[in-house]
Design an enzyme around this catalytic site. Structure first.
Site, PDB file in Angstrom:
ATOM      1  N   LEU A 228      22.886 -28.297 -13.453  1.00  0.00           N
ATOM      2  CA  LEU A 228      21.564 -28.532 -12.886  1.00  0.00           C
ATOM      3  C   LEU A 228      20.455 -27.923 -13.736  1.00  0.00           C
ATOM      4  CD1 LEU A 228      22.545 -27.667  -9.202  1.00  0.00           C
ATOM      5  CD2 LEU A 228      22.369 -29.956 -10.217  1.00  0.00           C
ATOM      6  N   GLY A 229      20.684 -27.811 -15.048  1.00  0.00           N
ATOM      7  CA  GLY A 229      19.673 -27.239 -15.923  1.00  0.00           C
ATOM      8  C   GLY A 229      19.394 -25.795 -15.565  1.00  0.00           C
ATOM      9  N   GLY A 232      21.084 -23.957 -12.426  1.00  0.00           N
ATOM     10  CA  GLY A 232      22.457 -23.468 -12.388  1.00  0.00           C
ATOM     11  C   GLY A 232      23.457 -24.601 -12.428  1.00  0.00           C
ATOM     12  N   GLY A 258      25.034 -28.584 -22.054  1.00  0.00           N
ATOM     13  CA  GLY A 258      26.022 -29.106 -21.112  1.00  0.00           C
ATOM     14  C   GLY A 258      27.412 -29.144 -21.710  1.00  0.00           C
ATOM     15  N   ASP A 259      27.504 -29.451 -22.991  1.00  0.00           N
ATOM     16  CA  ASP A 259      28.803 -29.462 -23.669  1.00  0.00           C
ATOM     17  C   ASP A 259      29.399 -28.059 -23.699  1.00  0.00           C
ATOM     18  OD1 ASP A 259      28.049 -32.099 -24.185  1.00  0.00           O
ATOM     19  OD2 ASP A 259      27.245 -31.585 -26.150  1.00  0.00           O
TER      20      ASP A 259
END
Length: 313
Positions: A228-229, A232, A258-259
């Site tokens: 969620l950026g 969290g 994200g990776d």
């Protein structure tokens, strides 16, 4: 052993600007860097930096300049020879970490290339704990490609097949959820909104993410890690759901965060971590990546020591 597949690798060029991007204007950059990119490659780089066994499968021409940063990253690879060099992506990042990305189309793969790539993944998956299918697909590939690869791996290795994690979006994600029976998916909030056709509520992103994930977990997907950026991340499994806030950091670049979150989750999983441990590791690795320039990946030494609390939803 963790195996990653990157069907659409990219040479990531990151240019850092001293001020926000000004379209139509001439701006001087403060720095630039090139990294071997593509979602599966990014995951593999994080895992390699943590000294954990990994093999990255990708299509790659013998004389491709992409090999230079890839070899510098120290990632063991199983490259399937193709005729054309990989694409180049451009990221423009300002002093506040706001990033504008320009992604070029991927290399067209022939039917023989696709067959060879699938065979390479099947062979590399022998004895693996996880197989990560990550990233966008080149235009020539069918939306069912990840489903086809998952089926081929499971058909060959049966009960010894690795668990399968998928990090993609759009039609490829819809096909995986409908037909791929993945053990884990890792959408971000935008990808989850695209999947459902409805935006997440900014007042309660964790609650909405859990509710949406529950529509497919565990019926179609064994678990979902939703990033969620700066808010969290949420982990949803058949046995529960958990939320962890992100630490406060100075953002340098969100590319690849994200990776790194997915890699952090997998590293905790292969170490035997409980769901809370996996989520916490995902948050720490994602935040560490966002605090680094370009698509530079974090190592364990980059993880922050801030106390974070994982709570059940």
């Amino acid at each position: 052993m963790i195996v990653t597949l990157t069907a659409n690798p990219a040479l990531d060029r990151t240019i850092t600007l001293p001020a926000p991007l000004a379209p139509g204007e001439v701006q001087a950059a403060t720095s630039s860097r090139e990294d071997a990119g593509g979602k599966g490659i990014n995951v593999a780089r994080v895992i390699a930096a943590a000294s954990s066994p990994v093999v990255a499968v990708l299509p790659l021409a013998d004389d491709d300049p992409y090999r230079v940063p890839l070899e510098a990253a120290g990632v063991p690879t199983r490259a399937v020879p193709v005729a054309r060099p990989v694409r180049a992506n451009l990221a423009l990042t300002d002093q506040d970490g706001v990033t504008t990305k320009i992604n070029l189309p991927g290399v067209a793969l022939s039917a023989d290339d696709v067959a060879a790539l699938t065979d390479a993944v099947v062979a590399a998956s022998e004895g693996a704990t996880w197989l990560v299918l990550a990233g966008s697909l080149p235009d020539a590939l069918a939306d069912t490609f990840y489903v086809d690869v998952a089926r081929a791996v499971r058909a060959r290795w049966g009960a010894q097949a690795p668990k399968i994690a998928v990090d993609t979006s759009g039609p490829a994600l819809r096909q995986v959820v409908a037909h791929g029976a993945p053990d884990l998916i890792k959408p971000n909030d935008d990808e989850l909104a695209e999947f459902t056709g409805a935006a997440l509520d900014p007042a309660d992103p964790a609650g909405v993410a859990e509710a949406v994930a529950r529509t497919i977990v565990p019926a179609q997907v064994a678990s979902a890690l939703v990033t969620l950026g700066s808010a969290g991340a949420v982990l949803v499994t058949a046995n529960g759901a958990w939320f962890c806030p992100a630490p406060r950091i100075r953002v340098a670049s969100t590319v690849g965060a994200g990776d790194s979150s997915l890699a952090g989750y997998l590293l905790a999983d292969v170490a035997g971590g409980a769901p809370e441990d996996r989520l916490l590791s995902a948050i720490r690795y994602g935040a560490a990546a966002a605090s680094l320039p370009g698509t530079q990946v974090p190592s364990p030494a980059d993880l922050g020591g801030e106390s974070l609390t994982v709570r059940s939803l």
